[in-house]
Structures are given as structure tokens and as C-alpha cells.
Enzyme design. Structure first.
Site, PDB file in Angstrom:
ATOM      1  N   ASP A 180     -47.549  33.749  51.975  1.00  0.00           N
ATOM      2  CA  ASP A 180     -48.383  34.566  51.091  1.00  0.00           C
ATOM      3  C   ASP A 180     -49.626  35.004  51.888  1.00  0.00           C
ATOM      4  O   ASP A 180     -50.287  34.160  52.500  1.00  0.00           O
ATOM      5  CB  ASP A 180     -48.794  33.685  49.900  1.00  0.00           C
ATOM      6  CG  ASP A 180     -49.608  34.439  48.876  1.00  0.00           C
ATOM      7  OD1 ASP A 180     -49.460  34.122  47.695  1.00  0.00           O
ATOM      8  OD2 ASP A 180     -50.421  35.314  49.244  1.00  0.00           O
TER       9      ASP A 180
ATOM     10  N   GLU B 156     -61.998  28.023  77.722  1.00  0.00           N
ATOM     11  CA  GLU B 156     -60.890  27.063  77.614  1.00  0.00           C
ATOM     12  C   GLU B 156     -59.618  27.708  78.115  1.00  0.00           C
ATOM     13  O   GLU B 156     -58.545  27.146  77.982  1.00  0.00           O
ATOM     14  CB  GLU B 156     -60.656  26.662  76.155  1.00  0.00           C
ATOM     15  CG  GLU B 156     -61.821  26.094  75.454  1.00  0.00           C
ATOM     16  CD  GLU B 156     -61.490  25.730  74.008  1.00  0.00           C
ATOM     17  OE1 GLU B 156     -60.464  25.068  73.768  1.00  0.00           O
ATOM     18  OE2 GLU B 156     -62.255  26.109  73.126  1.00  0.00           O
TER      19      GLU B 156
ATOM     20  N   CYS C 153     -64.567  24.247  72.668  1.00  0.00           N
ATOM     21  CA  CYS C 153     -65.395  25.357  72.162  1.00  0.00           C
ATOM     22  C   CYS C 153     -66.890  25.096  72.307  1.00  0.00           C
ATOM     23  O   CYS C 153     -67.685  26.020  72.180  1.00  0.00           O
ATOM     24  CB  CYS C 153     -65.062  25.634  70.705  1.00  0.00           C
ATOM     25  SG  CYS C 153     -63.318  25.971  70.429  1.00  0.00           S
TER      26      CYS C 153
ATOM     27  N   SER D  81     -57.759  17.780  63.625  1.00  0.00           N
ATOM     28  CA  SER D  81     -58.910  18.462  64.252  1.00  0.00           C
ATOM     29  C   SER D  81     -59.947  18.835  63.198  1.00  0.00           C
ATOM     30  O   SER D  81     -61.140  18.846  63.469  1.00  0.00           O
ATOM     31  CB  SER D  81     -58.446  19.690  65.041  1.00  0.00           C
ATOM     32  OG  SER D  81     -58.172  20.773  64.191  1.00  0.00           O
TER      33      SER D  81
ATOM     34  N   HIS E  95     -69.832  26.747  64.546  1.00  0.00           N
ATOM     35  CA  HIS E  95     -68.582  27.049  65.234  1.00  0.00           C
ATOM     36  C   HIS E  95     -67.565  27.402  64.142  1.00  0.00           C
ATOM     37  O   HIS E  95     -67.365  26.614  63.205  1.00  0.00           O
ATOM     38  CB  HIS E  95     -68.099  25.852  66.054  1.00  0.00           C
ATOM     39  CG  HIS E  95     -66.694  26.023  66.540  1.00  0.00           C
ATOM     40  ND1 HIS E  95     -66.310  27.105  67.291  1.00  0.00           N
ATOM     41  CD2 HIS E  95     -65.567  25.275  66.355  1.00  0.00           C
ATOM     42  CE1 HIS E  95     -65.013  27.021  67.552  1.00  0.00           C
ATOM     43  NE2 HIS E  95     -64.539  25.923  66.996  1.00  0.00           N
TER      44      HIS E  95
ATOM     45  N   ASN F 143     -60.556  33.305  66.007  1.00  0.00           N
ATOM     46  CA  ASN F 143     -61.304  32.294  66.772  1.00  0.00           C
ATOM     47  C   ASN F 143     -61.450  32.735  68.230  1.00  0.00           C
ATOM     48  O   ASN F 143     -60.448  33.066  68.867  1.00  0.00           O
ATOM     49  CB  ASN F 143     -60.530  30.960  66.702  1.00  0.00           C
ATOM     50  CG  ASN F 143     -61.303  29.799  67.301  1.00  0.00           C
ATOM     51  OD1 ASN F 143     -62.429  29.959  67.769  1.00  0.00           O
ATOM     52  ND2 ASN F 143     -60.691  28.632  67.280  1.00  0.00           N
TER      53      ASN F 143
ATOM     54  N   SER G  67     -63.356  20.551  70.344  1.00  0.00           N
ATOM     55  CA  SER G  67     -62.376  19.476  70.168  1.00  0.00           C
ATOM     56  C   SER G  67     -62.424  18.536  71.355  1.00  0.00           C
ATOM     57  O   SER G  67     -62.886  18.900  72.431  1.00  0.00           O
ATOM     58  CB  SER G  67     -60.970  20.062  70.049  1.00  0.00           C
ATOM     59  OG  SER G  67     -60.841  20.746  68.842  1.00  0.00           O
TER      60      SER G  67
HETATM   61  N1  COA Z   1     -53.920  31.645  48.534  1.00  0.00           N
HETATM   62  C1  COA Z   1     -55.118  31.060  48.789  1.00  0.00           C
HETATM   63  N2  COA Z   1     -55.264  29.956  49.586  1.00  0.00           N
HETATM   64  C2  COA Z   1     -54.140  29.444  50.147  1.00  0.00           C
HETATM   65  C3  COA Z   1     -52.865  29.992  49.919  1.00  0.00           C
HETATM   66  C4  COA Z   1     -52.784  31.141  49.082  1.00  0.00           C
HETATM   67  N3  COA Z   1     -51.623  31.750  48.831  1.00  0.00           N
HETATM   68  N4  COA Z   1     -51.959  29.260  50.603  1.00  0.00           N
HETATM   69  C5  COA Z   1     -52.650  28.285  51.251  1.00  0.00           C
HETATM   70  N5  COA Z   1     -53.967  28.394  50.968  1.00  0.00           N
HETATM   71  C6  COA Z   1     -55.072  27.573  51.478  1.00  0.00           C
HETATM   72  C7  COA Z   1     -54.760  26.094  51.544  1.00  0.00           C
HETATM   73  O1  COA Z   1     -54.992  25.455  50.295  1.00  0.00           O
HETATM   74  C8  COA Z   1     -55.735  25.650  52.618  1.00  0.00           C
HETATM   75  O2  COA Z   1     -57.046  25.561  52.096  1.00  0.00           O
HETATM   76  P1  COA Z   1     -57.724  24.124  51.808  1.00  0.00           P
HETATM   77  O3  COA Z   1     -57.722  23.388  53.130  1.00  0.00           O
HETATM   78  O4  COA Z   1     -59.072  24.449  51.339  1.00  0.00           O
HETATM   79  O5  COA Z   1     -56.845  23.451  50.790  1.00  0.00           O
HETATM   80  C9  COA Z   1     -55.749  26.850  53.585  1.00  0.00           C
HETATM   81  O6  COA Z   1     -55.256  27.951  52.829  1.00  0.00           O
HETATM   82  C10 COA Z   1     -54.873  26.677  54.810  1.00  0.00           C
HETATM   83  O7  COA Z   1     -53.594  26.299  54.384  1.00  0.00           O
HETATM   84  P2  COA Z   1     -52.839  25.058  55.077  1.00  0.00           P
HETATM   85  O8  COA Z   1     -51.535  24.866  54.418  1.00  0.00           O
HETATM   86  O9  COA Z   1     -53.766  23.895  55.158  1.00  0.00           O
HETATM   87  O10 COA Z   1     -52.631  25.700  56.527  1.00  0.00           O
HETATM   88  P3  COA Z   1     -51.877  25.121  57.774  1.00  0.00           P
HETATM   89  O11 COA Z   1     -51.671  23.649  57.651  1.00  0.00           O
HETATM   90  O12 COA Z   1     -50.682  25.965  58.036  1.00  0.00           O
HETATM   91  O13 COA Z   1     -52.938  25.431  58.938  1.00  0.00           O
HETATM   92  C11 COA Z   1     -54.756  24.529  60.235  1.00  0.00           C
HETATM   93  C12 COA Z   1     -54.312  25.068  58.870  1.00  0.00           C
HETATM   94  C13 COA Z   1     -56.257  24.409  60.274  1.00  0.00           C
HETATM   95  C14 COA Z   1     -54.106  23.140  60.427  1.00  0.00           C
HETATM   96  C15 COA Z   1     -54.269  25.477  61.350  1.00  0.00           C
HETATM   97  O14 COA Z   1     -54.818  26.758  61.154  1.00  0.00           O
HETATM   98  C16 COA Z   1     -54.605  24.988  62.737  1.00  0.00           C
HETATM   99  O15 COA Z   1     -53.938  24.133  63.301  1.00  0.00           O
HETATM  100  N6  COA Z   1     -55.647  25.580  63.365  1.00  0.00           N
HETATM  101  C17 COA Z   1     -56.033  25.286  64.739  1.00  0.00           C
HETATM  102  C18 COA Z   1     -56.957  24.106  64.852  1.00  0.00           C
HETATM  103  C19 COA Z   1     -58.296  24.366  64.257  1.00  0.00           C
HETATM  104  O16 COA Z   1     -58.763  25.475  64.170  1.00  0.00           O
HETATM  105  N7  COA Z   1     -58.964  23.290  63.827  1.00  0.00           N
HETATM  106  C20 COA Z   1     -60.298  23.370  63.239  1.00  0.00           C
HETATM  107  C21 COA Z   1     -61.303  22.527  63.951  1.00  0.00           C
HETATM  108  S1  COA Z   1     -61.695  23.149  65.524  1.00  0.00           S
END
Ligand code: COA
Length: 445
Positions: free
Chosen positions: A31, A83, A120, A211, A244, A328, A364
């Protein structure tokens, strides 16, 4: 004592745009709201075939030097934070200097060059190095060029893929700066963590969920350390809070925890007590789980208060204006947040001269750093000159098939037959490999 800080900034985005809602979401069977609402991102900037960390860093630096009327003679130090480096020995700053020497009179032989690594947070560490060099009086009247540049790409189908981005932020560090001075107090939160790493590979190994937890834990430590070291954390005393920003949804989580911390034992906590009670204190609980439940309940209520919503809308939300369109940029991310917050404030007619920002960086592996900055008289003129929003508009939007091809081009140990999707115009470009495996660059008029 002479004040030291950021005198000028220039930003260069990768020239391709991957639309997350229109192009990425359907291909992933997701979605679009997951990206636009959940993560808070609309698009990723990606580099074309002839772009990389050197070209983007050199292009941002060239604009900055020209705008500030500088020649290589004026720069005593070039630090690159990245990085996405492609060499274990020769620093990216040497390549950037080589590029700039193609277009400026003179050379950078007198300039100390290096490359900083700590995920970062190394962009901010390079800023620190430059600041300390000038404050120590070792600059001999010269200025420092700090460049945060990354191609932040994840392996295909990694959850991080939606947060990708590519671009560079070049900053000029000097005495009596036009943009911001850096405060002396710093807070650190630093620990040996395994949440995101790139052991000699371009696409990272990531434990995304972990992370996020590590980000929040290290930020909390840094905030405590900052206050312990004399830093002012009262929310009314800073106008913007650039974080960040791997994706705005991450900052949304961090901001409410930061606000909760900052209002503790202030009149803001007292004023909110009638509406949502006072913050649960750890020492009042025998059971840790019960304390965690109580603090979570309080935080949820806090996030719904008008006081918090107004603070967030003024202090945090404006800092997303660039990142939500480009993704990012790793080392550059917090520096984009600063520029975005100032650009939005300028647009809203806010007078920020003499006011403070609380800047929270994170890398990280893991380390958070918090410091304050004071906005200088020349800020509006500096920010007005940024053309990043026009660059964002001008990007070439790519199809999913084009995205699949360009993604692989930027895994540095591969060669490619792929043709560029844009034409270079007045910029440095990557144009092949030298005899010792070095990357070669030219300036295209
Ligand atoms: N409408 C609105 N929100 C939605 C949605 C929809 N249709 N579907 C999912 N979401 C929300 C989820 O609820 C979640 O929000 P929340 O954490 O507030 O509950 C968000 O969107 C992300 O969804 P999620 O299923 O958690 O995503 P993911 O597990 O596929 O990926 C990360 C999220 C962060 C794990 C991923 O982007 C990642 O690995 N990023 C790289 C590492 C990073 O940036 N880390 C941050 C610290 S440096």
C-alpha cells in the site's frame, strides 16, 4: 573568543527520482500509505550512471566555493564523510580536490585531507574536526570544506530499500560564520552495536527494527549527557530541532521521547499535569514492566496534547521538507534537516537571528551526538541561495525497470553497459577506470 561554525552550505541531489507511491509500491505489492504516511517519504533520489559520491560532493563544493568567491588557496582542510566509499586507502577527498582543481585556478596541495567513518554520524564528526582545528588556531586563517556524500542504496527487497537516497551536502566552516555558530557543549551516547554494517560491501547488512531501537536508546543517552555537560534542553529555548532523518517516521518516534525528556521538571510538565498527569518517575515503581507501561501511556497522551502538537509543527516538521522528497542521504541527512528547517522558516517569515537549534545526529554501530547551534544574521541570505528545491523538481522520474538497472550499476565492483538517463550539464562526471583501478572524473561544460 571568536565564534566558529557553518558559513555556507550547498546541496546536490542525485538526478533520478523513484516515486515511492506511484512506482515502488505497486511493484512491491505494498500500500503506498506505508511509504508516504508510515515512513513519511514520497520519493528517493538516485544517482545516474555518471554520478557517484565524488561527483555529487565535488559539484556541491564547486557551487559553494564559487558562491563564496573562494579559491583553493582559501581552503586549508577537506574532510569527506561517507559510508559509500570505494577505496580502503585513498580518501574520497583527494578525488574531490582533483575534480575542483580542474575548474579552479591553483591547487589544494597545502590542504589536509581525510575521510571520516562512523555511519551517518560522521558528517557531524567532520564538522567537529573542522571546528576544533579552527578553534585551536591551527587553520592559519584558512577555512575548512566538509562534505557529507553518500549513495545510500540497500540490497533489493531489503526493508530499507524504501528509504534509499543519494546526494551530497557541502559545508564551509569558518570564523564569524554567516549561517550558524556551534555551541561548546556536546552530549554523546555511544555503544558497540550490530544494527547496520557494510563489511566490505556496498549494500548494507541491516537489522532494521533493531536499528530503530538503537537509534532511540543512543539518542536518550546523548540527551542525558548533553544536559549533564551544561547544555540547555528547555523546549522554548530552541526554534528548530534537526534530527538525523533516515525517514521522517523515525524522527516522529524520537521527537516525542525527546520532548518528554526536555519538559520533565519544567513549568510545561506542570501546566500539562491537569490534562495528562505528571510523568511517571522510575523510582516510584518496584516493577520495571509497570514503569514501562506507565511511561508509554503518558507518552501516548503527551503526543495528543496541543502543546506537543504545536511544538512539533514548529520545531520538527519543517526539517522534513527535503528528506521526504529525496530519502536517506546517510552522512548528509541531519545537515539536510538543518537546511530544510531554515528554508521552511524563511518561507514562513520567521525571524531566527540569534535563536538556537538543537541538532541531534546519529550513526548506526552506534553513536548519537547532540549539540546546540545559534543562527547568525546572514542566515536568510545564505538559505535563499539554495537551489535544492529546483533540483528536486528537475529530477528525471524513472520507471521500475529503469530503477532495477540503475540500482545494480551502483554496486561498485560491477561494470555496466547501461546508458545514462540524463545528460550532464555544467558538472563533474565519472567517466571510467584508470590503469590502477582508480575512478576517473571530468568536468562537462
Ligand atoms: N498506511 C499508513 N502507515 C502504514 C501502512 C499504511 N498502509 N502500512 C504500514 N504503515 C506504517 C507501519 O505501521 C510503520 O509505522 P509504525 O512504526 O509507526 O507502526 C511504518 O509504516 C513502516 O512499516 P513497517 O512494516 O514497520 O516497515 P518495514 O518493517 O518494512 O521497514 C524499517 C521499516 C525501518 C525496518 C526499514 O525501512 C529499514 O530497515 N530501514 C533501514 C534502517 C533504518 O533506517 N533504521 C533507522 C535508524 S538509522
Amino acid at each position: 573568543m571568536t565564534e566558529v561554525g557553518i558559513d555556507g552550505v550547498e546541496i546536490w541531489t542525485g538526478k533520478l527520482k523513484l516515486d515511492l507511491a506511484e512506482t515502488f509500491a505497486p511493484a512491491q505489492g505494498e500500500d503506498p500509505g506505508k511509504y508516504t504516511k508510515g515512513l513519511g517519504l514520497n520519493a528517493s533520489s538516485l544517482p545516474d550512471v555518471y554520478e557517484d559520491i565524488v561527483t555529487m560532493g565535488a559539484n556541491a563544493s564547486k557551487r559553494l566555493m564559487e558562491r563564496k568567491g573562494l579559491s583553493p588557496e582559501d581552503i586549508g582542510r577537506i574532510d569527506v564523510a561517507t559510508e559509500s566509499s570505494f577505496d580502503q586507502s585513498k580518501p574520497v577527498s583527494t578525488y574531490v580536490a582533483g575534480c575542483l582543481e580542474q575548474t579552479f585556478d591553483g591547487d589544494f596541495h597545502h590542504a589536509n585531507k581525510g575521510e571520516r567513518k562512523f555511519a551517518c554520524v560522521s558528517g557531524t564528526q567532520s564538522l567537529d574536526d573542522a571546528y576544533n582545528w579552527i578553534r585551536a588556531g591551527r587553520n592559519q586563517g584558512r577555512k575548512a570544506l566538509v562534505i557529507a556524500t553518500d549513495t545510500a542504496l540497500y540490497a533489493r527487497d531489503d526493508p530499507g530499500e524504501a528509504t534509499q537516497g543519494a546526494g551530497a551536502v557541502a559545508m564551509l566552516i569558518d570564523e564569524d560564520p554567516d549561517l550558524v555558530t556551534l555551541g561548546d557543549e556536546q552530549g554523546f551516547g555511544s555503544a558497540d552495536e550490530t544494527d547496520f554494517l557494510k563489511p566490505n560491501q556496498q549494500f548494507p547488512s541491516v537489522d532494521g527494527k533493531r536499528s530503530m531501537q538503537v537509534y532511540l536508546a543512543r539518542m536518550r543517552e546523548a540527551m542525558i549527557d548533553f544536559a549533564r555537560n551544561g547544555g540547555d534542553t528547555h523546549p522554548d529555548n530552541f526554534e528548530l530541532a534537526p534530527f538525523h532523518t533516515p525517514f521522517p517516521g523515525m524522527v516522529r518516534k524520537a521527537a516525542v521521547l525527546g520532548y518528554r525528556h526536555c519538559i520533565r521538571d519544567t513549568e510545561i510538565e506542570d501546566e500539562l499535569a491537569e490534562e495528562i498527569g505528571r510523568q511517571p518517575r522510575r523510582e516510584a515503581f518496584d516493577d520495571h514492566e509497570a514503569f514501562l507501561d506507565a511511561i508509554t501511556e503518558y507518552t501516548d497522551k503527551l503526543a495528543e496534547t496541543t502543546a506537543y502538537e504545536e511544538w512539533y509543527a514548529k520545531t520538527v516538521e519543517p526539517t522534513f521538507a527535503i528528506s521526504r522528497e529525496v530519502g536517506n542521504w546517510y552522512t548528509g541527512s541531519v545537515h539536510l534537516a538543518r537546511a530544510a528547517g531554515l528554508a521552511e522558516a524563511l518561507e514562513d517569515g520567521r525571524d531566527l537571528t540569534g535563536r538556537n537549534m538543537l541538532v541531534s545526529s546519529y550513526g548506526s554501530g552506534a553513536q548519537a551526538e547532540i549539540h546546540a547551534e545559534t543562527i547568525q544574521e546572514g542566515w536568510a541570505e545564505e538559505i535563499e541561495q539554495l537551489n535544492i528545491f529546483e533540483q528536486i523538481e528537475k529530477r528525471n522520474e524513472i520507471t521500475f525497470e529503469e530503477y532495477e538497472s540503475i540500482h545494480d550499476v551502483h554496486n561498485h565492483d560491477e561494470t555496466t553497459e547501461m546508458e545514462p538517463l540524463t545528460s550532464p550539464d555544467g558538472e563533474f562526471v565519472f567517466d571510467g577506470w584508470g590503469r590502477m583501478g582508480e575512478r576517473k572524473y571530468t568536468y562537462v561544460e
